[in-house]
Scaffold this motif. Sequence first.
Motif, PDB file in Angstrom:
ATOM      1  N   PRO A  76       0.824  -1.220   0.000  1.00 56.53           N
ATOM      2  CA  PRO A  76       0.000   0.000   0.000  1.00 56.53           C
ATOM      3  C   PRO A  76       0.859   1.272   0.000  1.00 56.53           C
ATOM      4  N   ILE A 114      -7.611  -3.257   0.686  1.00 55.75           N
ATOM      5  CA  ILE A 114      -6.686  -2.915   1.771  1.00 55.75           C
ATOM      6  C   ILE A 114      -7.484  -2.723   3.066  1.00 55.75           C
ATOM      7  N   TRP A 116      -6.836  -1.044   6.941  1.00 55.53           N
ATOM      8  CA  TRP A 116      -5.870  -0.270   7.703  1.00 55.53           C
ATOM      9  C   TRP A 116      -6.443   0.178   9.047  1.00 55.53           C
ATOM     10  N   GLU A 122      -2.040   2.971   9.325  1.00 59.65           N
ATOM     11  CA  GLU A 122      -1.148   1.878   8.923  1.00 59.65           C
ATOM     12  C   GLU A 122      -1.937   0.684   8.386  1.00 59.65           C
ATOM     13  N   PRO A 123      -1.636   0.210   7.174  1.00 64.40           N
ATOM     14  CA  PRO A 123      -2.290  -1.000   6.671  1.00 64.40           C
ATOM     15  C   PRO A 123      -1.925  -2.197   7.558  1.00 64.40           C
ATOM     16  N   TYR A 125      -2.143  -5.330   6.430  1.00 64.46           N
ATOM     17  CA  TYR A 125      -1.658  -6.369   5.529  1.00 64.46           C
ATOM     18  C   TYR A 125      -1.441  -5.702   4.181  1.00 64.46           C
ATOM     19  N   ASN A 126      -0.697  -6.350   3.286  1.00 63.25           N
ATOM     20  CA  ASN A 126      -0.532  -5.812   1.936  1.00 63.25           C
ATOM     21  C   ASN A 126      -1.877  -5.703   1.223  1.00 63.25           C
ATOM     22  N   ALA A 127      -1.910  -4.957   0.119  1.00 60.29           N
ATOM     23  CA  ALA A 127      -3.107  -4.906  -0.720  1.00 60.29           C
ATOM     24  C   ALA A 127      -3.215  -6.249  -1.446  1.00 60.29           C
ATOM     25  N   TYR A 195      -8.638   4.159  -0.450  1.00 58.07           N
ATOM     26  CA  TYR A 195      -7.358   4.292   0.235  1.00 58.07           C
ATOM     27  C   TYR A 195      -6.668   5.599  -0.184  1.00 58.07           C
ATOM     28  N   LYS A 199      -5.762   8.889   2.127  1.00 55.81           N
ATOM     29  CA  LYS A 199      -4.407   9.453   2.210  1.00 55.81           C
ATOM     30  C   LYS A 199      -4.404  10.914   1.746  1.00 55.81           C
TER      31      LYS A 199
END
Length: 520
Positions: A76, A114, A116, A122-123, A125-127, A195, A199
């Motif tokens: 991410p 994703i 978070w 903070e994520p 896990y990965n996307a 996401y 951001k």
Amino acid sequence: MQNKIYSMKQFITHYMYDHLQDLGNNHMNKIALLAIDQGTTSSRAILFAPNGKILAKHQQELKLYYPQKGWVEHSPDDIWINTLEACRAVVKDAQQDNLQIAGIGITNQRETSILWDRATGEPIYNAIVWQDRRTADLCATLKAQGHEADITNKTGLLLDPYFSASKIAWILDNVADARTRAEKGELAFGTIDTYLLWKLTNGAVHCTDATNAARTMLFNITEQCWDQDLLKLFNIPAALLPTVKDNVADFGQSTPTLLGQSYPIGGMAGDQHAALIGQACFKPGMVKSTYGTGCFALENIGTEFKTSQHRLLTTLAYRLNGRSTYALEGSIFTAGAAIQWLRDNLGLFKHAAESEALALSVDDNNGVYFVPAFTGLGAPYWQPEARAMISGLTRESNAAHITRAALEAQAYQTVDLMAAFKGDSKHEASIIRADGGLINNKFVGQFLADMLNRPVEIPTVTETTAWGAACLAGLQLGVFDGLDTLGKQWHCATRYTPAMNERQRRTLYQGWELAVKRVL
Ligand code: ADP
């Protein structure tokens, strides 16, 4: 009262429209719209003038990770940093050229998911990317339990790991404490649009648009709400979910520190939906077909939801002013990727563009057919286990015949899709609007028109996906006053008209049918 409010809104919109058009005229088109196009292989930012001209463009490659067989992930952070850098580069160009950015539109790879932490951003896990197949077993179990028909009736989708629901469930089941934290409301879920919006607004906005929501398999596209039964079926807490807005809406403002000043975010849509808008397919029966690595075709079917009888997907084309327009969607898994394979694995040419001259160096395919099912066959076959095959080879067959067969396959696959569209939709697609890298190939354009027996039109604005996102933002910000204006702004750069007789068309297609039969 309602009328008065509406008139006031119309007045403001028209005032802004005139004002911005004046600005555009008096100051040589100084207004620009910033489109973010976040894709699977790259993140791009493009500045468009209101007439669709590209004023600046930056692109950052994006890494894919394959931690296990069938697993596909992005970081991410990579997605965000890439996107931000591309945006900063075009904002810098805009400053140098004295352009005034009216606002931002976002389009994105769909389904990629994703989760978070709402407090830290903070994520956890990965996307998990749309291509990821790790949840195939879960989907197969739910299918065996007979859930697919209900899911299709509510979401228009087929029960497949491709969509977000099973990916979210996997993260909740496999990351420590994820489920407990999700139930307490500590975590947020988003597809890439959501996401990036989070951001860009520094965590102030947790929203998605109706087209991206439609690809999660949790959103009821007839009732336009997160579906409680589907949330229960996939065991996903509602506290994770973003608010769903129209494609044209106030999605908030970007944080000033990111891009030097704050910009309004006025439009969002999944990539294929944005391309449909960029191609101005606003009337039922209009089809856009994008030929990139794979191929995605969407047909506008109007305001009535309808499930497919030919294993196509039904999806939201777009939602404007709370009103939904639907589309049928068919995907071909391998389009341009077949040309890449001939280039990289067989070394038949150095550049994809050389395939055109090679294909035209022979009179016909000489009986050679190439079914490029490297990763299975998409709609209307849905055979993920099928594998590619080149058939009809003789001692005379050469590189040109094989290349020609690979290019012809794009048209045969489109004919298959169009037959499925025709079976499902009461509208006959009269014209196909095509885009994507592969359509630069003139042999493909002409052969497509010949096999479809319909004109194929290529627009002047070739970046149709990003342009669609810019259009959505422009509608919100008063740069455009409605779909009619956008429709009139669409111009054809190249038109291929059918020039093949019926007999020849039928013979060629019969050869393809036989080749597909062999593969299946
Ligand atoms: P994506 O957006 O999926 O990355 P693009 O729309 O950029 O894809 O198209 C790239 C694909 O088109 C590649 O697979 C490439 O092999 C193919 N391609 C590009 N130009 C040509 C051409 N002139 N002839 C044939 N294939 C082409």
